[in-house]
Design a protein around this motif. Structure first.
Motif: not given
Length: 367
Positions: A278-282, A303-313
């Motif tokens: 998220s900071n990288f994207l900013k 940025v892949p979703a991460s709620l409640p668990f990561g969609w990518f990794d």
């Protein structure tokens, strides 16, 4: 006459003795259970073969499970949450919004994550789990998990953490946990979803394959190569991971230089929100050192979703099933025709047992 009286007295005494003997036997059988036969003792256990081929004797009925990492914890949560002893780490308020109220306050037990062990052996032993559940990748297991099994005497069941093995994991775990019908249902869902996406991305010509760089830090200079479980989704959707170097020994991403990233010149950058993404994207679009990268120039940083668990990794878990469809649709919209919003809502209801709104689904898709 005396003889008859003597015989009568003798008979009476024998009768009394016999009566007390019978009563004594009855009392003994009622208060002292017979020792358990070997066959009865054996029926308390059953032997299963885990996904690494190990023969493991486990209780006939498994009610309590300790999972060594979030990979296992999340799959058990979707399958039989009432058998889950606890989470591996504290969940954020945003994550808890998608968790059933009944399981929001499960205790935090630690785990084996990123090459580090945070669980307490004594605490785990005190909870008396029926099994310890671990997930391996490429057949590699953690020495710490092996040692935990030896120290506690609790059977360790090892599953295959590969994305392609997700459906098989559900089927086997369904049998182990006594929820075979649900295990098969979720396995069918997973296989159908993965097969559908695989069929669509298979139509992408070789010269249209998208080159991806996976950023796992706030500065964007930590990553994982195509030999890692953390990047399986890239390969699955018929894209190319630009990182071909060996990164398998790194638990938290391997360091690379800016010069290497510029040379790779990816079409798309995926940033992990749990690893500083998220900071990288900013900052990325205003950072001159990244200005020469095609993905930055074309504003294709996701940025892949991460709620409640990561969609990518982080972790590479069950949510990747949704992440596969999401990434394929992002990369190849002309080939991948899906109703993402509807599929996200259905996935969350089926696996997490929560009804989410259209707005929540859209937020996850566009995160």
């Amino acid at each position: 006459m005396k003889s008859k009286r003597f015989k009568f007295i003798a008979w009476a005494i024998c009768a009394v003795i016999l009566t007390f003997s019978i009563a004594g036997c009855s009392t003994t059988s009622a208060t002292q259970p017979a020792s358990q036969s070997p066959s009865a003792a054996a029926s308390d256990k059953r032997e299963i073969t885990d996904m690494l081929g190990n023969k493991v004797k486990i209780p006939a009925k498994v009610n309590k499970v300790f999972c060594t990492s979030p990979i296992g914890t999340y799959i058990v949560y979707t399958l039989a949450p009432n058998k889950l002893l606890g989470w591996n780490s504290k969940m954020s308020e945003d994550e808890l919004k998608y968790i059933s109220p009944k399981y929001k306050n499960l205790q935090v037990l630690g785990g084996n994550m990123g090459g580090q062990n945070t669980f307490n052996t004594e605490a785990i032993t005190a909870l008396s789990p029926d099994i310890i559940l671990d997930f391996a990748y490429n057949g590699q297991t953690s020495d710490m998990v092996t040692e935990l099994g030896k120290q506690t005497g609790i059977p360790v069941v090892i599953m295959d953490g590969a994305l392609k093995s997700t459906a098989a994991s559900y089927r086997l775990l369904g049998k182990i946990l006594g929820v075979e019908d649900r295990g098969n249902m979720l396995a069918d869902y997973v296989q159908k979803s993965l097969d559908r996406t695989a069929a669509m991305v298979a139509k992408v010509p070789a010269d249209e394959k998208v080159k991806i760089y996976y950023a796992e830090s706030a500065d964007g200079l930590k990553t994982d190569g195509n030999d890692s479980m953390h990047t399986e989704v890239i390969n699955f959707v018929n894209a190319t991971n630009v990182v071909t170097m060996d990164t398998s020994s790194s638990g938290k991403g391997a360091s690379v230089s800016m010069e290497q990233v510029l040379k790779w010149n990816p079409d798309v950058i995926l940033a992990n929100s749990r690893m500083g993404g998220s900071n990288f994207l900013k900052t990325i679009y205003s950072d001159k050192t990244w200005a020469g990268v095609k993905a930055v120039q074309n504003k294709r940083i996701y940025v892949p979703a991460s709620l409640p668990f990561g969609w990518f990794d982080r972790p590479p878990c069950i949510a990747r099933v949704m992440g596969v469809e999401w990434l394929a649709a992002k990369l190849y919209p002309e080939y991948v025709k899906v109703d993402l919003k509807s599929d996200v809502k259905n996935f969350y209801k089926t696996f997490y047992g929560v009804e989410i709104t259209d707005a929540q689904a859209e937020s996850l898709i566009n995160s």
